[in-house]
Design a protein around this motif. Structure first.
Motif, mmCIF file in Angstrom:
data_model
loop_
_atom_site.group_PDB
_atom_site.id
_atom_site.type_symbol
_atom_site.label_atom_id
_atom_site.label_comp_id
_atom_site.label_asym_id
_atom_site.label_seq_id
_atom_site.Cartn_x
_atom_site.Cartn_y
_atom_site.Cartn_z
ATOM 1 N N THR A 121 0.813 -1.218 0.000
ATOM 2 C CA THR A 121 0.000 0.000 0.000
ATOM 3 C C THR A 121 0.851 1.275 0.000
ATOM 4 N N ALA A 122 2.189 1.142 -0.074
ATOM 5 C CA ALA A 122 3.040 2.333 -0.169
ATOM 6 C C ALA A 122 4.388 1.952 -0.792
ATOM 7 N N ALA A 123 4.935 2.882 -1.587
ATOM 8 C CA ALA A 123 6.278 2.689 -2.144
ATOM 9 C C ALA A 123 6.952 4.051 -2.257
ATOM 10 N N PHE A 124 8.259 4.059 -2.056
ATOM 11 C CA PHE A 124 8.994 5.321 -1.986
ATOM 12 C C PHE A 124 10.123 5.376 -3.004
ATOM 13 N N GLU A 125 10.110 6.448 -3.788
ATOM 14 C CA GLU A 125 11.132 6.684 -4.823
ATOM 15 C C GLU A 125 12.382 7.237 -4.127
ATOM 16 N N PRO A 126 13.506 6.545 -4.276
ATOM 17 C CA PRO A 126 14.675 6.943 -3.489
ATOM 18 C C PRO A 126 15.595 7.965 -4.150
ATOM 19 N N ALA A 127 15.346 8.386 -5.375
ATOM 20 C CA ALA A 127 16.360 9.217 -6.046
ATOM 21 C C ALA A 127 15.721 10.336 -6.852
ATOM 22 N N MET A 128 15.134 11.304 -6.129
ATOM 23 C CA MET A 128 14.502 12.440 -6.799
ATOM 24 C C MET A 128 15.519 13.585 -6.891
ATOM 25 N N MET A 129 15.789 14.048 -8.122
ATOM 26 C CA MET A 129 16.679 15.198 -8.255
ATOM 27 C C MET A 129 15.899 16.462 -7.917
ATOM 28 N N PRO A 130 16.518 17.415 -7.181
ATOM 29 C CA PRO A 130 15.778 18.620 -6.795
ATOM 30 C C PRO A 130 15.190 19.356 -7.999
ATOM 31 N N SER A 131 15.987 19.478 -9.083
ATOM 32 C CA SER A 131 15.505 20.240 -10.244
ATOM 33 C C SER A 131 14.406 19.488 -10.991
ATOM 34 N N ASN A 132 14.229 18.218 -10.674
ATOM 35 C CA ASN A 132 13.258 17.386 -11.390
ATOM 36 C C ASN A 132 12.143 16.914 -10.455
ATOM 37 N N THR A 180 16.033 22.396 0.627
ATOM 38 C CA THR A 180 15.854 21.482 -0.514
ATOM 39 C C THR A 180 14.750 20.468 -0.222
ATOM 40 N N MET A 181 14.720 19.969 1.006
ATOM 41 C CA MET A 181 13.661 19.010 1.371
ATOM 42 C C MET A 181 12.296 19.683 1.312
ATOM 43 N N HIS A 182 12.242 20.893 1.860
ATOM 44 C CA HIS A 182 11.000 21.656 1.888
ATOM 45 C C HIS A 182 10.540 21.966 0.462
ATOM 46 N N ALA A 183 11.481 22.441 -0.376
ATOM 47 C CA ALA A 183 11.126 22.881 -1.735
ATOM 48 C C ALA A 183 10.697 21.712 -2.613
ATOM 49 N N SER A 184 11.287 20.548 -2.389
ATOM 50 C CA SER A 184 10.992 19.408 -3.271
ATOM 51 C C SER A 184 9.963 18.468 -2.651
ATOM 52 N N LYS A 185 9.444 18.818 -1.477
ATOM 53 C CA LYS A 185 8.465 17.979 -0.769
ATOM 54 C C LYS A 185 8.995 16.539 -0.619
ATOM 55 N N GLY A 532 18.848 27.823 -13.729
ATOM 56 C CA GLY A 532 17.475 28.106 -13.317
ATOM 57 C C GLY A 532 17.464 28.481 -11.845
ATOM 58 N N ASN A 533 16.695 29.486 -11.496
ATOM 59 C CA ASN A 533 16.646 29.917 -10.105
ATOM 60 C C ASN A 533 16.020 28.818 -9.245
ATOM 61 N N PRO A 534 16.807 28.256 -8.316
ATOM 62 C CA PRO A 534 16.283 27.152 -7.514
ATOM 63 C C PRO A 534 15.014 27.544 -6.755
ATOM 64 N N VAL A 535 14.899 28.831 -6.430
ATOM 65 C CA VAL A 535 13.718 29.262 -5.674
ATOM 66 C C VAL A 535 12.445 28.983 -6.483
ATOM 67 N N HIS A 536 12.563 29.048 -7.819
ATOM 68 C CA HIS A 536 11.398 28.774 -8.671
ATOM 69 C C HIS A 536 11.014 27.302 -8.689
ATOM 70 N N THR A 537 11.946 26.431 -8.258
ATOM 71 C CA THR A 537 11.615 25.002 -8.276
ATOM 72 C C THR A 537 10.767 24.603 -7.074
ATOM 73 N N ALA A 538 10.640 25.515 -6.091
ATOM 74 C CA ALA A 538 9.905 25.144 -4.874
ATOM 75 C C ALA A 538 8.453 24.800 -5.201
ATOM 76 N N ILE A 539 7.977 23.711 -4.624
ATOM 77 C CA ILE A 539 6.625 23.206 -4.879
ATOM 78 C C ILE A 539 5.744 23.559 -3.678
ATOM 79 N N SER A 540 4.632 24.245 -3.947
ATOM 80 C CA SER A 540 3.752 24.645 -2.837
ATOM 81 C C SER A 540 2.813 23.498 -2.458
ATOM 82 N N ASP A 541 2.117 23.654 -1.327
ATOM 83 C CA ASP A 541 1.163 22.630 -0.891
ATOM 84 C C ASP A 541 0.056 22.425 -1.919
#
Ligand SMILES: [Zn+2]
Ligand SMILES: [Zn+2]
Length: 563
Positions: A121-132, A180-185, A532-541
């Motif tokens: 019922t759950a699986a976790f992706e271990p390799a998310m690049m911040p810009s992606n 980075t954790m906050h911005a990429s959720k 690319g401005n990393p601040v723009h990569t931040a993902i909101s709730d």
């Protein structure tokens, strides 16, 4: 508000110390609840004689992001004839499931379907690049039924290495990790071949734990220490998730143990450790280091691992470890490969591979994985993975469970292997057989604890009603392939291995506290380097919610002070 009862099952719930007790379970509003004397039961399921566990949790499975998608593109043959032709579909499948296929590179839909059918019922992706990160969440959001989340990759990105090389302010580095954790959720942080992916870009072909990066002058040990300290100070529940240096290199046991010790006693998780447990003994100069690695893990209570068991057959290796994937490219079967990079953020390498029983090296890799499972004493620090798809597809978990639970079956499989590998193995002498209780630990209770998911991986009141109910069969592979019932948040989603509903899964992430002043450093870095401005990569709730098709946001609490 209706009350559902699951009647008469035998519960294996290690988080609550329940080992094979016959008990009824009650669910209301997607949660497990205590028995309510006198309350009317709206729906009843009979689990008499069946085995009941919390839903399975895979803490390391490549299910989203750039390299998962590139693997799919690279291997159209994996999608031909893997069972989703509309002509062969039953009416149920045709109307409930959209076409999606693939075995080692399943589509997003097939990924959710196949996990749920097996009781996960759950699986976790271990390799998310911040810009992606956006793309990664979109793909996971497209994966139905199961909950998901991701660990963001750090430790090979230019800004991290610059900050580390300056050696002046640990606080800025820690805030960058938090941002980075906050911005990429993200739910955790993963480091792959610490410093090595970057060093490869400066033409280094290997980087040992205490070897200097030619440009930044830092060592993998410093990267590991800084990241594990940052996560501890940010109170992130999941320890630093480490793909250690020297993946696949004979003799890498020394650097694997040095990696454990780089954390200086802080929590550290070594992933797919099978690929990091190789000695250099014997005529082939390639031997099992499983005993040495298991002893090292047993002696270090701060260390947890997942195995990365290999499974014979066709798969694809998809890794952030560009340094190693470049080296592995000539071994590709079929002969094709990709390596890539986005904005010097990390790296990516994809090489299709076929593990063969008659190959000495592959047979020994298979043996080493099983030896590690059987030699580490504390199952709470071991999670079951094949590093999907790197060691094999996640759909081979029922087969792997049978290998762990059934010594006779294991011996039959050993007899099919390359004869030299059989002789080089201690596996036939290992008599341990995992119990259902052990399996419940390494496939749900343990991963939930390691990730800080307090209301998952167990069957106590208040937990999410994510439940798998298996028929008690002698053939454990069959038993774990097609559970009688699978519930996701209290809803029946699969019955006898067939889907009956496809709800949307939720997303798990952490929101650590950090000083937002770090954004000044990020803006200066992007202006200077024209990236690319990393601040723009931040993902909101709001955005993460729409990325995930309205799936529930499941923030995971950070640890409180003093824990
Ligand atoms: Zn890895
Ligand atoms: Zn992996």
């Amino acid at each position: 508000m209706s009350l559902t009862r699951l009647k008469g099952g035998t519960l294996y719930d290690p988080a609550n110390g329940v080992n094979g007790e016959r008990r009824d379970l009650y669910m209301r509003d997607g949660r497990l609840v205590d028995a309510e004397p006198g309350a009317s039961i709206d729906q009843d399921f009979d689990a008499t004689g069946m085995i009941v566990m919390a839903g399975g949790i895979d803490l390391h499975s490549h299910i989203g992001g750039g390299k998962t998608n590139l693997s799919r593109l690279l291997l159209p043959e994996d999608h031909r004839g893997s069972g989703a032709g509309p002509g062969e579909e039953s009416a149920n499948r045709r109307y409930l499931q959209l076409p999606s296929c693939g075995v080692c590179t399943p589509g997003t839909l097939a990924t959710g379907y196949r996990y749920a059918e097996m009781g996960y019922t759950a699986a976790f992706e271990p390799a998310m690049m911040p810009s992606n990160a956006r793309h990664t969440h979109l793909e996971m959001g497209d994966t139905p039924i199961i909950d998901h989340g991701a660990y963001v990759m750090l430790g090979n990105d230019e800004l991290f290495l610059q900050l580390l090389a300056e050696r002046d302010s640990f606080e800025r580095l820690r805030d960058y990790v938090g941002w980075t954790m906050h911005a990429s959720k993200a739910l955790g942080v993963k480091v792959v071949n610490p410093g090595g992916i970057s060093a490869f870009k400066f033409n280094q072909r290997s980087l040992n734990v205490d070897e200097q990066h030619v440009h930044y002058g830092i060592t993998p040990r410093e990267v590991l220490h800084a990241l594990s300290r940052a996560l501890t100070e940010l109170r992130v529940p999941h320890p630093l998730h480490v793909h250690a240096s020297n993946l696949g290199v004979p003799g890498n046991i020394d650097s694997t143990i040095a990696t454990m010790d780089a954390a200086d006693g802080l929590p550290i998780h070594l992933t797919h450790i099978q690929f990091h447990s190789y000695g250099v003994e014997g005529p082939r100069k390639f031997s099992s280091g499983a005993r040495t690695i298991a002893d090292a893990v047993n002696a270090r209570p701060n260390v947890s691992i997942d195995v990365g068991q290999i499974i014979f057959g066709q798969t694809v290796t998809a890794s952030g470890d560009t340094m190693m994937q470049f080296k592995n490219a000539p071994l590709g079967t079929p002969k094709k490969w990709i390596v890539g990079d986005i904005e010097c953020d990390a790296g990516c390498g994809i090489v299709p591979f076929r593990y063969r029983e008659q190959s000495y090296v592959n047979a020994l890799q298979w043996i080493i994985g099983l030896e590690i499972f059987l030699l580490i004493d504390d199952p709470w620090r071991v999670s079951m993975t094949t590093d999907h798809p790197n060691g094999g597809p996640f759909t081979s978990y029922p087969h792997l469970i049978r290998l762990l639970m059934d010594k006779g079956f294991r011996d039959e499989q050993i007899a099919k292997l390359n004869p030299e590998a059989q002789v080089a193995s201690a596996l036939p002498e290992l008599k341990r057989e995992f119990s259902l209780y052990d399996i419940a630990i390494i496939t749900r209770a343990g991963p939930a604890r390691l990730l800080g998911l307090k209301d998952r991986g167990h069957l106590g009141a208040g937990a999410a009603a994510d439940i798998a109910v298996y028929r008690d069969e002698a053939d454990k592979e069959r038993m774990f392939t097609s559970p009688a019932y699978v519930f996701k948040n209290g809803q029946l989603v699969a019955r006898d291995g067939t889907l009956v509903a496809t709800p949307t899964g939720g997303i798990h992430y952490v929101s650590p506290d950090f000083d937002h002043g770090i954004e000044k450093t990020l803006r200066a870095y992007s202006a200077k380097n024209l990236v690319g401005n990393p601040v723009h990569t931040a993902i909101s709730d709001d955005e993460i919610c729409s990325c995930c098709r309205g799936g529930r946001l499941l923030p995971v609490a950070c640890l409180s002070a003093g824990t």
